[in-house]
Write an enzyme that holds these catalytic residues in place. Structure first.
Site, PDB file in Angstrom:
ATOM      1  CB  ALA A  57      -2.964   7.571  -3.161  1.00  0.00           C
ATOM      2  CB  THR A  61      -0.986  -0.031   1.197  1.00  0.00           C
ATOM      3  OG1 THR A  61      -1.932   1.026   1.048  1.00  0.00           O
ATOM      4  CG2 THR A  61      -0.276   0.132   2.543  1.00  0.00           C
ATOM      5  CG  ASN A  62      -0.450   4.763  -1.332  1.00  0.00           C
ATOM      6  OD1 ASN A  62      -1.148   5.377  -0.531  1.00  0.00           O
ATOM      7  ND2 ASN A  62      -0.919   4.354  -2.502  1.00  0.00           N
ATOM      8  CD  GLN A  63       4.438   7.458   4.154  1.00  0.00           C
ATOM      9  OE1 GLN A  63       4.121   8.225   5.061  1.00  0.00           O
ATOM     10  NE2 GLN A  63       5.645   7.431   3.650  1.00  0.00           N
TER      11      GLN A  63
END
Ligand code: CTP
Length: 407
Positions: free
Chosen positions: A276, A210-212
């Protein structure tokens, strides 16, 4: 900024054990900038003292129908006229019945008859009273007149029993109030898709990439749009709550997000793509948990495949389907370098109406953001640093200005 700011709100409190929870509603509404006037029935004053509400709202509390104030200041008339919204929380079975019948035997019921402000009712009562056909008939009659209801939840009741009839949470009632006030907003009836959060790309049944992205920006936009009257479809990936009144679509991966956006696009007036999505996803998802084995003592090589560019898919869909009515599409550019050049390139390649350029990683998880708007006419608007809630309003201003006239 909440749409309660500057609004005149009458908070009616009736004789239910949950009357003490009305203090939280009064306090929160005052903190959101509303002018709150509390009107209590006599029964309510036996449950909780008027001075609490007077202290929280900095105004006298109306309790007595027969108080001599002079004809110029009949509370149920003057307050009824001034009100932008009338909330009754908690609403007892008795007052609910009176409202359905149009009785006016106290200051609160009289006010409800005389006002033309929207009415938001939050009933609270014992389960048997709530389920009684008389109560349900009265409720149906009120709903057919356009009265808004926040239905009671289930759980522990004052009697010690557990069942339906518990007052909805004060913050839910306030969200409902914002939703009702929003119906007069500049996005009233407009259908907006708001996406939010970073996607999760599964490696195996227990792991994902995943991302932030925290999802806070998307949530702020969805809430603000709801407060301005939009019909919001909130497509998101995080555990953050969906705003009251919005339709929730939970997704995990970029592929699911892509599908969900395309599924809802036809009915939408605008898409705000604050999510995102991952650009890469494991080429193969392992059926079982990936174990440490003799084959991977040196490490594990993952093969990642590109995901689809969702906004590009949206652009293709628009090219194929849009004839006269153009949807407004807003994207974001999260960049660690060459912010404006990269944003300009994305605006063009994704065929966007507006792109919100913001530097990362500093905005991830933060409540503040310093963004720049770029639009398809070449316009560049650098904005001062502001909370995500304020940026949400600015983005919606841009969307509103670009929406096709409603039919
Ligand atoms: N976006 C999208 N589909 C993707 C990735 C991103 O629709 N697979 C959207 C994002 O929601 C955002 C905009 O495209 O509104 C820009 O996202 P960003 O991550 O900044 O750019 P990318 O398209 O991923 O391009 P790059 O890899 O060059 O940064």
């Amino acid at each position: 900024m909440s749409n309660l700011k500057g609004k005149t709100v009458v908070l009616g409190v009736t004789g239910s054990i949950a009357a003490y929870k009305a203090a939280i509603i009064a306090s929160q509404a005052v903190q959101a900038g509303a002018e709150v006037h509390v009107v209590m029935t006599e029964a309510a004053t036996h449950m909780v003292g008027p001075p609490i509400f007077a202290a929280l709202t900095h105004r006298p509390v109306v309790t007595d129908f027969w108080e001599t104030r002079g004809m110029a200041d009949i509370a149920h008339v003057t307050l009824g006229r001034a009100a932008d919204l009338v909330i009754i929380a908690p609403l007892s079975a008795n007052t609910l019945a009176k409202l359905a019948l149009g009785l006016a035997d106290n200051e609160l019921t009289a006010l409800c008859l005389s006002t033309r402000a929207p009415l938001l009712l939050a009933p609270a009562m014992e389960t048997g009273m709530w389920q009684h056909p008389a109560t349900q008939d009265h409720l149906a009659a009120l709903q057919s007149r356009g009265v808004h209801i926040v239905t009671p939840g289930g759980g522990y009741l004052a009697s010690g029993a557990s069942g339906v009839g518990r007052l909805a949470e004060p913050l839910v009632i306030l969200d409902a109030a914002r939703t009702v006030l929003g119906q007069r907003g500049d996005l009233a009836g407009r259908r907006l898709i708001v996406t939010s959060g970073g996607t999760r790309e599964a490696l195996d049944p227990v792991r994902y990439i995943t991302n932030q992205s925290s999802g806070k920006m998307g949530l702020a936009i969805a809430e603000a749009a709801r407060d301005r009257g939009a019909v919001v479809t909130f497509i998101h990936t995080t555990d953050l709550p969906t705003p009251y009144g919005a339709t929730e679509v939970r997704v995990a991966s970029a592929a699911e997000l892509d599908q969900a956006v395309l599924d809802h696009l036809a009915a939408a007036d605008a898409l705000i793509m604050a999510a995102a999505p991952a650009d890469f996803t494991p080429a193969q998802r392992a059926e079982h948990k990936i174990k440490k084995t003799a084959d991977n003592t040196e490490g594990l090589t993952l093969h990642l495949a590109r995901t689809r560019d969702i906004l590009r898919d949206v652009a293709d869909w628009r090219a194929a389907h849009e004839t006269t009515r153009r949807r407004v599409v807003v994207g974001f550019a999260a960049e660690t370098q060459n912010l404006l050049d990269n944003a300009r390139a994305k605006l063009a390649s994704k065929d966007l109406d507006l792109i919100v350029a913001n530097p990362v990683p500093q905005t991830f998880g933060s409540d503040m953001v310093q963004a720049t708007f770029l639009d398809r006419t070449g316009g560049i608007t650098p904005l001062e640093p502001m909370p995500k809630e304020a940026l949400a309003e600015r983005i919606l201003d841009e969307v509103t200005a670009r929406l096709a006239p409603s039919t």
